[in-house]
Design a protein around this motif. Structure first.
Motif, PDB file in Angstrom:
ATOM      1  N   ILE A 112      27.694 -21.744   7.867  1.00 57.89           N
ATOM      2  CA  ILE A 112      27.176 -21.697   6.497  1.00 57.89           C
ATOM      3  C   ILE A 112      25.662 -21.890   6.506  1.00 57.89           C
ATOM      4  O   ILE A 112      24.922 -21.165   5.826  1.00 57.89           O
ATOM      5  CB  ILE A 112      27.871 -22.751   5.618  1.00 57.89           C
ATOM      6  N   GLY A 113      25.182 -22.854   7.278  1.00 59.73           N
ATOM      7  CA  GLY A 113      23.741 -23.086   7.395  1.00 59.73           C
ATOM      8  C   GLY A 113      23.014 -21.887   7.958  1.00 59.73           C
ATOM      9  O   GLY A 113      21.917 -21.532   7.494  1.00 59.73           O
ATOM     10  N   PHE A 114      23.605 -21.239   8.946  1.00 64.22           N
ATOM     11  CA  PHE A 114      23.000 -20.045   9.535  1.00 64.22           C
ATOM     12  C   PHE A 114      22.916 -18.936   8.489  1.00 64.22           C
ATOM     13  O   PHE A 114      21.908 -18.229   8.405  1.00 64.22           O
ATOM     14  CB  PHE A 114      23.818 -19.583  10.745  1.00 64.22           C
ATOM     15  N   ALA A 115      23.960 -18.799   7.676  1.00 63.20           N
ATOM     16  CA  ALA A 115      23.943 -17.779   6.621  1.00 63.20           C
ATOM     17  C   ALA A 115      22.845 -18.074   5.600  1.00 63.20           C
ATOM     18  O   ALA A 115      22.178 -17.152   5.113  1.00 63.20           O
ATOM     19  CB  ALA A 115      25.304 -17.708   5.941  1.00 63.20           C
ATOM     20  N   ILE A 116      22.633 -19.350   5.279  1.00 63.95           N
ATOM     21  CA  ILE A 116      21.571 -19.718   4.332  1.00 63.95           C
ATOM     22  C   ILE A 116      20.202 -19.354   4.902  1.00 63.95           C
ATOM     23  O   ILE A 116      19.339 -18.823   4.191  1.00 63.95           O
ATOM     24  CB  ILE A 116      21.653 -21.219   3.991  1.00 63.95           C
ATOM     25  N   VAL A 117      19.990 -19.609   6.189  1.00 61.49           N
ATOM     26  CA  VAL A 117      18.716 -19.266   6.827  1.00 61.49           C
ATOM     27  C   VAL A 117      18.509 -17.751   6.810  1.00 61.49           C
ATOM     28  O   VAL A 117      17.409 -17.262   6.505  1.00 61.49           O
ATOM     29  CB  VAL A 117      18.662 -19.818   8.272  1.00 61.49           C
ATOM     30  N   VAL A 118      19.558 -16.996   7.099  1.00 63.42           N
ATOM     31  CA  VAL A 118      19.452 -15.535   7.092  1.00 63.42           C
ATOM     32  C   VAL A 118      19.114 -15.033   5.689  1.00 63.42           C
ATOM     33  O   VAL A 118      18.263 -14.144   5.527  1.00 63.42           O
ATOM     34  CB  VAL A 118      20.756 -14.901   7.621  1.00 63.42           C
ATOM     35  N   VAL A 119      19.738 -15.600   4.666  1.00 66.15           N
ATOM     36  CA  VAL A 119      19.434 -15.205   3.290  1.00 66.15           C
ATOM     37  C   VAL A 119      17.963 -15.495   2.979  1.00 66.15           C
ATOM     38  O   VAL A 119      17.279 -14.681   2.339  1.00 66.15           O
ATOM     39  CB  VAL A 119      20.369 -15.928   2.291  1.00 66.15           C
ATOM     40  N   LEU A 155      10.082 -19.264  -2.926  1.00 65.98           N
ATOM     41  CA  LEU A 155      11.544 -19.359  -2.894  1.00 65.98           C
ATOM     42  C   LEU A 155      12.113 -19.185  -1.487  1.00 65.98           C
ATOM     43  O   LEU A 155      12.913 -20.012  -1.028  1.00 65.98           O
ATOM     44  CB  LEU A 155      12.152 -18.334  -3.843  1.00 65.98           C
ATOM     45  N   ALA A 156      11.725 -18.139  -0.795  1.00 72.17           N
ATOM     46  CA  ALA A 156      12.279 -17.854   0.525  1.00 72.17           C
ATOM     47  C   ALA A 156      12.014 -18.976   1.538  1.00 72.17           C
ATOM     48  O   ALA A 156      12.940 -19.403   2.228  1.00 72.17           O
ATOM     49  CB  ALA A 156      11.761 -16.522   1.044  1.00 72.17           C
ATOM     50  N   PRO A 157      10.778 -19.498   1.642  1.00 72.30           N
ATOM     51  CA  PRO A 157      10.577 -20.615   2.579  1.00 72.30           C
ATOM     52  C   PRO A 157      11.389 -21.855   2.224  1.00 72.30           C
ATOM     53  O   PRO A 157      11.870 -22.563   3.113  1.00 72.30           O
ATOM     54  CB  PRO A 157       9.079 -20.897   2.496  1.00 72.30           C
ATOM     55  N   LEU A 158      11.562 -22.127   0.922  1.00 71.88           N
ATOM     56  CA  LEU A 158      12.387 -23.269   0.526  1.00 71.88           C
ATOM     57  C   LEU A 158      13.855 -23.061   0.900  1.00 71.88           C
ATOM     58  O   LEU A 158      14.530 -23.998   1.324  1.00 71.88           O
ATOM     59  CB  LEU A 158      12.253 -23.523  -0.977  1.00 71.88           C
ATOM     60  N   VAL A 159      14.342 -21.837   0.764  1.00 66.98           N
ATOM     61  CA  VAL A 159      15.725 -21.538   1.146  1.00 66.98           C
ATOM     62  C   VAL A 159      15.897 -21.705   2.656  1.00 66.98           C
ATOM     63  O   VAL A 159      16.886 -22.276   3.117  1.00 66.98           O
ATOM     64  CB  VAL A 159      16.128 -20.122   0.681  1.00 66.98           C
ATOM     65  N   VAL A 160      14.936 -21.220   3.426  1.00 64.13           N
ATOM     66  CA  VAL A 160      15.010 -21.363   4.887  1.00 64.13           C
ATOM     67  C   VAL A 160      14.953 -22.842   5.277  1.00 64.13           C
ATOM     68  O   VAL A 160      15.732 -23.297   6.130  1.00 64.13           O
ATOM     69  CB  VAL A 160      13.872 -20.569   5.575  1.00 64.13           C
ATOM     70  N   LEU A 161      14.069 -23.602   4.653  1.00 63.74           N
ATOM     71  CA  LEU A 161      13.979 -25.036   4.935  1.00 63.74           C
ATOM     72  C   LEU A 161      15.291 -25.734   4.601  1.00 63.74           C
ATOM     73  O   LEU A 161      15.778 -26.563   5.380  1.00 63.74           O
ATOM     74  CB  LEU A 161      12.819 -25.650   4.151  1.00 63.74           C
ATOM     75  N   PHE A 162      15.874 -25.415   3.449  1.00 67.83           N
ATOM     76  CA  PHE A 162      17.164 -25.993   3.086  1.00 67.83           C
ATOM     77  C   PHE A 162      18.233 -25.616   4.112  1.00 67.83           C
ATOM     78  O   PHE A 162      19.082 -26.436   4.467  1.00 67.83           O
ATOM     79  CB  PHE A 162      17.590 -25.536   1.687  1.00 67.83           C
ATOM     80  N   PHE A 189      17.795 -25.015   7.328  1.00 68.82           N
ATOM     81  CA  PHE A 189      17.602 -25.814   8.540  1.00 68.82           C
ATOM     82  C   PHE A 189      18.027 -27.263   8.326  1.00 68.82           C
ATOM     83  O   PHE A 189      18.619 -27.888   9.215  1.00 68.82           O
ATOM     84  CB  PHE A 189      16.150 -25.749   9.014  1.00 68.82           C
ATOM     85  N   LEU A 190      17.753 -27.811   7.148  1.00 66.13           N
ATOM     86  CA  LEU A 190      18.210 -29.171   6.852  1.00 66.13           C
ATOM     87  C   LEU A 190      19.734 -29.235   6.803  1.00 66.13           C
ATOM     88  O   LEU A 190      20.338 -30.207   7.253  1.00 66.13           O
ATOM     89  CB  LEU A 190      17.607 -29.656   5.533  1.00 66.13           C
ATOM     90  N   PHE A 191      20.345 -28.201   6.282  1.00 68.96           N
ATOM     91  CA  PHE A 191      21.810 -28.127   6.251  1.00 68.96           C
ATOM     92  C   PHE A 191      22.366 -28.058   7.669  1.00 68.96           C
ATOM     93  O   PHE A 191      23.411 -28.634   7.971  1.00 68.96           O
ATOM     94  CB  PHE A 191      22.253 -26.910   5.431  1.00 68.96           C
ATOM     95  N   GLU A 192      21.679 -27.343   8.556  1.00 64.96           N
ATOM     96  CA  GLU A 192      22.094 -27.271   9.962  1.00 64.96           C
ATOM     97  C   GLU A 192      22.050 -28.660  10.606  1.00 64.96           C
ATOM     98  O   GLU A 192      22.951 -29.025  11.357  1.00 64.96           O
ATOM     99  CB  GLU A 192      21.176 -26.320  10.742  1.00 64.96           C
ATOM    100  N   ILE A 193      21.013 -29.429  10.321  1.00 59.53           N
ATOM    101  CA  ILE A 193      20.913 -30.789  10.867  1.00 59.53           C
ATOM    102  C   ILE A 193      22.063 -31.637  10.351  1.00 59.53           C
ATOM    103  O   ILE A 193      22.694 -32.378  11.107  1.00 59.53           O
ATOM    104  CB  ILE A 193      19.542 -31.405  10.520  1.00 59.53           C
ATOM    105  N   TYR A 194      22.354 -31.521   9.052  1.00 61.87           N
ATOM    106  CA  TYR A 194      23.488 -32.248   8.482  1.00 61.87           C
ATOM    107  C   TYR A 194      24.793 -31.842   9.167  1.00 61.87           C
ATOM    108  O   TYR A 194      25.635 -32.689   9.474  1.00 61.87           O
ATOM    109  CB  TYR A 194      23.573 -31.996   6.973  1.00 61.87           C
TER     110      TYR A 194
END
Length: 84
Positions: free
Chosen positions: A25-32, A60-67, A69-74
């Motif tokens: 899911i985190g990887f999909a968020i980064v791709v989006v 928007l896009a950098p914030l989505v990518v940052l989120f 990566f944070l989701f991946e850490i979680y």
């Protein structure tokens, strides 16, 4: 005696099944997020296109990518319920 210990021990993975789902899911968020950054090129190289500085690409896009990566850490740090 040593053989019986080796036969009974099951290999365990560092992460559980739920962790891997969260990682996907985190990887999909980064791709989006990276897909949101795409575009804004000019048809004519001698003409400037101000669309590259849109809210979507700059904020928007950098914030989505940052989120993502944070989701991946979680997802990596989350303990499985069976481990407790």
């Amino acid at each position: 005696m040593a053989n019986s210990k080796q036969e009974n021990s099951q290999p365990t993975f560092a992460l559980g099944k739920e962790n891997y789902k969260l990682l996907l899911i985190g990887f999909a968020i980064v791709v989006v997020g990276f897909i949101l950054m795409v575009g804004g090129k000019s048809e004519d190289p001698s003409v400037f296109n101000p669309e590259i500085f849109s809210f979507r690409r700059i904020t928007l896009a950098p914030l989505v990518v940052l989120f993502g990566f944070l989701f991946e850490i979680y997802a990596i740090m989350k303990r499985s319920k069976t481990e407790k």
